[in-house]
Write a protein that holds these residues in place. Structure first.
Motif, mmCIF file in Angstrom:
data_model
loop_
_atom_site.group_PDB
_atom_site.id
_atom_site.type_symbol
_atom_site.label_atom_id
_atom_site.label_comp_id
_atom_site.label_asym_id
_atom_site.label_seq_id
_atom_site.Cartn_x
_atom_site.Cartn_y
_atom_site.Cartn_z
ATOM 1 N N TRP A 22 1.469 10.366 -5.780
ATOM 2 C CA TRP A 22 0.772 9.201 -5.200
ATOM 3 C C TRP A 22 1.653 7.968 -5.071
ATOM 4 O O TRP A 22 1.297 7.016 -4.373
ATOM 5 C CB TRP A 22 -0.475 8.868 -6.039
ATOM 6 N N TYR A 67 -7.032 6.330 -1.620
ATOM 7 C CA TYR A 67 -6.246 7.467 -1.134
ATOM 8 C C TYR A 67 -7.043 8.743 -1.356
ATOM 9 O O TYR A 67 -7.627 8.934 -2.427
ATOM 10 C CB TYR A 67 -4.904 7.550 -1.876
ATOM 11 N N ASN A 79 0.829 -1.210 0.000
ATOM 12 C CA ASN A 79 0.000 0.000 0.000
ATOM 13 C C ASN A 79 0.862 1.258 0.000
ATOM 14 O O ASN A 79 0.342 2.360 -0.107
ATOM 15 C CB ASN A 79 -0.976 0.008 1.178
ATOM 16 N N TRP A 111 -1.382 4.313 1.042
ATOM 17 C CA TRP A 111 -2.792 4.171 0.678
ATOM 18 C C TRP A 111 -3.494 3.302 1.739
ATOM 19 O O TRP A 111 -2.840 2.505 2.421
ATOM 20 C CB TRP A 111 -2.935 3.512 -0.696
#
Ligand code: BGC
Length: 376
Positions: free
Chosen positions: A137, A159, A59, A142
């Motif tokens: 990102w 997210y 993640n 996340w």
């Protein structure tokens, strides 16, 4: 008495059924702690399909960390560049396997205009913004959800990108769901919504080497890419606006060609890109947009997407400084990327397909990496 007995029987069966289901989920998706980052737990998720093949995700940057698939003799190897530990992942190449956003690829001079307002994004690639800025990102933790009602192992990462994060307007809710099918396909389903007009270009930046990550270069990989045209770039890799037909150039992969066959040709765009590092305009006429075949192992990768473009990047900036899984050195051109998405610098090219996302709209997109073998 009979009622109590029936009720307890029903209760016992509910417990058994739910235990079975959680065992099933557990078998398909195993969640281990990988590290912590900015106070948040980072996981390594191991997804095993019915064919017994494994992918690993984290993640942190919603990254693909590992893809283990057999060759034509059944020998399995990991074929994506990545790292064994979280510490190495954090320190290493930022984009290996990552979901890239809010705007994948380049924005010229870190500047774009929406409704007359000029927005500035951080410059992290010469004069330009690359891959959503340094804190895009790919670099955030996340949220992780193991998808319970899926027939295949599946993980959803979400997210919330705050308003003005890395200079982009609007709070964006992003999600990517990875599903690892029994047919050895990684299905990536993306969604994004915003509370204010913004721009979005989301992709996955996995590097592939079908010999096995760290086993030589990708120059013998045979590529078929269904695109009649591409977007040439200037000296800082920004599209000039020209749409160039690939016919008669080293950029034509409509019929299969090994990557290394023409990569060193004296051709302006190969010089500017230091190899292939260009957005192809997909014909989108066939189901499969790109096929990559590696003749020694027989491994094959097919890429299917609903996106208009594909950045074909041949690892021209890999230089042997990255040591990945199992201590293997990732040398020059030892990995290639097929980044589905919109064209680079779209916000500054009115004639490119739009990357504007309005409040109330949902961006939905799917890209599939499908692995198989061919025996000749
Ligand atoms: C770009 C390359 C860049 C690389 C960074 C690719 O998407 O096209 O130019 O160096 O990302 O990993």
């Amino acid at each position: 008495m009979k009622r109590i007995l029936l009720l307890s029987l029903a209760l016992v069966s509910v417990i058994i059924i739910s235990c079975n289901q959680s065992t099933k989920t557990k078998e398909m998706v195993k969640k281990d702690v990988f590290g912590t980052h900015n106070g948040k737990e980072v996981y390594l998720l191991t997804l095993t399909n019915k064919a017994g093949n494994v992918i690993r995700l984290t993640n942190f940057g919603a990254k693909i960390n590992w893809i283990e698939v057999p060759d034509k003799n059944g020998k399995k190897d990991n074929i994506t560049l990545g790292y064994d530990s979280f510490e190495e992942t954090l320190k290493g190449d930022k984009y290996f396997g990552a979901v890239v956003g809010r705007f994948a690829n380049r924005i010229a001079n870190g500047k774009f205009t929406l409704d007359g307002v000029v927005y500035h994004t951080p410059l992290n690639d010469g004069p330009n913004t690359l891959h959503g800025g340094p804190l895009g990102w790919h670099s955030v933790v996340w949220n992780t959800e193991v998808v319970k009602d899926s027939k295949f192992p599946s993980v959803k990462f979400t997210y919330v990108s705050p308003d003005m994060e890395e200079g982009f307007p609007g709070k964006v809710d992003a999600s990517v769901t990875y599903t690892w099918t029994d047919n050895n396909e990684i299905v990536m389903d993306y969604t994004c919504t915003t509370d204010k007009k913004t721009i979005v270009n989301i992709t996955n930046h996995a590097y592939f080497n079908l010999h096995g990550a760290g086993n030589g270069d990708i120059l013998d990989h045979v590529v078929t890419l269904k695109a009649s045209a591409f977007t040439p770039v200037d000296s800082v890799m920004i599209p000039t606006g020209e749409i160039r037909q690939v016919a008669g150039t080293p950029f034509d992969f409509n019929t299969p060609h090994p990557i290394g066959e023409r990569i060193n040709d004296k051709y302006d765009q190969l010089k500017l890109g230091k190899g292939y590092d260009h957005n192809y305009i997909l014909d989108n006429k066939e189901e499969v947009d790109v096929t990559v075949y590696e003749p020694v192992s027989g491994r094959m990768l097919e890429v299917l997407t609903d996106q208009p473009g594909m950045q074909f990047y041949t690892g021209n900036f890999l230089d042997g400084t990255q040591i990945g899984h199992g201590g293997k050195v990732y040398k020059y051109r030892s990995g290639m990327c097929l980044e589905s998405g919109h064209y680079p610098d779209s916000p500054n090219h009115a004639d490119f397909p739009t990357t504007v996302l309005n409040a109330g709209e949902t961006l939905k997109s799917t890209t599939i990496y499908r692995f198989s073998v061919k025996s000749n």
